[in-house]
Design an enzyme around this catalytic site. Structure first.
Site, PDB file in Angstrom:
ATOM      1  N   CYS A 168      -1.939 -11.138   3.857  1.00 23.95           N
ATOM      2  CA  CYS A 168      -1.622 -11.574   2.495  1.00 23.95           C
ATOM      3  C   CYS A 168      -1.953 -13.052   2.342  1.00 23.95           C
ATOM      4  O   CYS A 168      -1.645 -13.851   3.221  1.00 23.95           O
ATOM      5  CB  CYS A 168      -0.141 -11.327   2.210  1.00 23.95           C
ATOM      6  SG  CYS A 168       0.338 -11.758   0.518  1.00 23.95           S
TER       7      CYS A 168
ATOM      8  N   GLU B 144      -1.927  -5.089  -3.560  1.00 21.17           N
ATOM      9  CA  GLU B 144      -1.944  -5.944  -4.754  1.00 21.17           C
ATOM     10  C   GLU B 144      -0.983  -5.425  -5.819  1.00 21.17           C
ATOM     11  O   GLU B 144      -0.296  -6.197  -6.479  1.00 21.17           O
ATOM     12  CB  GLU B 144      -3.363  -6.077  -5.314  1.00 21.17           C
ATOM     13  CG  GLU B 144      -4.376  -6.662  -4.342  1.00 21.17           C
ATOM     14  CD  GLU B 144      -3.976  -8.001  -3.741  1.00 21.17           C
ATOM     15  OE1 GLU B 144      -3.168  -8.735  -4.337  1.00 21.17           O
ATOM     16  OE2 GLU B 144      -4.485  -8.324  -2.653  1.00 21.17           O
TER      17      GLU B 144
ATOM     18  N   HIS C 242       2.520  -6.502  -5.385  1.00 20.44           N
ATOM     19  CA  HIS C 242       2.803  -7.853  -5.888  1.00 20.44           C
ATOM     20  C   HIS C 242       3.273  -7.825  -7.343  1.00 20.44           C
ATOM     21  O   HIS C 242       4.102  -8.636  -7.747  1.00 20.44           O
ATOM     22  CB  HIS C 242       1.564  -8.758  -5.780  1.00 20.44           C
ATOM     23  CG  HIS C 242       1.375  -9.377  -4.441  1.00 20.44           C
ATOM     24  ND1 HIS C 242       2.270 -10.277  -3.893  1.00 20.44           N
ATOM     25  CD2 HIS C 242       0.375  -9.256  -3.540  1.00 20.44           C
ATOM     26  CE1 HIS C 242       1.833 -10.671  -2.715  1.00 20.44           C
ATOM     27  NE2 HIS C 242       0.684 -10.057  -2.464  1.00 20.44           N
TER      28      HIS C 242
END
Length: 160
Positions: A95, A138, A141
């Site tokens: 990350c 992603e 997130h």
């Protein structure tokens, strides 16, 4: 223009917040946000030698936006998974928000994602293996979930 110093790092409360959907009226802002995401991703690639995609919350932009650039740039506005396979795979995840840490996680081997592109047109894409894993990372997130929270066990962490 946002730069690497604007990257939201592990421990920042913003990384744990759920992002808001982008409204059609915000479409003009998407171009600037994508330019910022692209710039920071290029800087990560130069400094750490990795980075295929980045989510807007990693720059403190609390909107449901993912930018991927592998062979060509792709913008995912308000993405949502419509299918996730039962079959999973184990991988070492990395990350940009904690670039020197790797985390072993399980991800769905295949997914289908529905999203709006930068022209506000609905798109659908079936992904498998590494691209499936990438988009799941992603997408997490956008929901305030980090791969550290998906670690398989307490031994699923290592330094790059």
């Amino acid at each position: 223009m946002k730069t690497l110093k604007d990257l939201v790092l592990l421990g920042n409360p913003l990384l744990y917040k759920v992002s808001s959907p982008i409204k059609k009226s915000e479409l003009p802002l998407v171009t600037k946000w994508v330019a910022d995401l692209d710039n920071v991703m290029k800087e990560i690639r130069m400094k750490y030698n990795f980075g295929r995609a980045i989510a807007a919350p990693q720059l403190g932009i609390m909107r449901r936006l993912i930018y991927m650039n592998i062979e060509k740039p792709i913008v995912f506005i308000n993405p949502e998974f419509t299918y996730m396979s039962d079959e999973k795979m184990e991988i070492w995840d990395d990350c940009m928000s904690f670039p020197n840490l790797l985390v072993k996680v399980k991800r769905h081997k295949k997914v289908t994602i529905k999203y709006l592109d930068e022209n506000w047109e609905t798109q659908k894409w079936e992904l498998k293996n590494d691209l499936s894993e990438l988009l799941q990372h992603e997408y997490d997130h956008l929901d305030g979930i980090l791969c550290t929270m998906r670690a398989i066990d307490l031994k699923s962490f290592k330094w790059r």
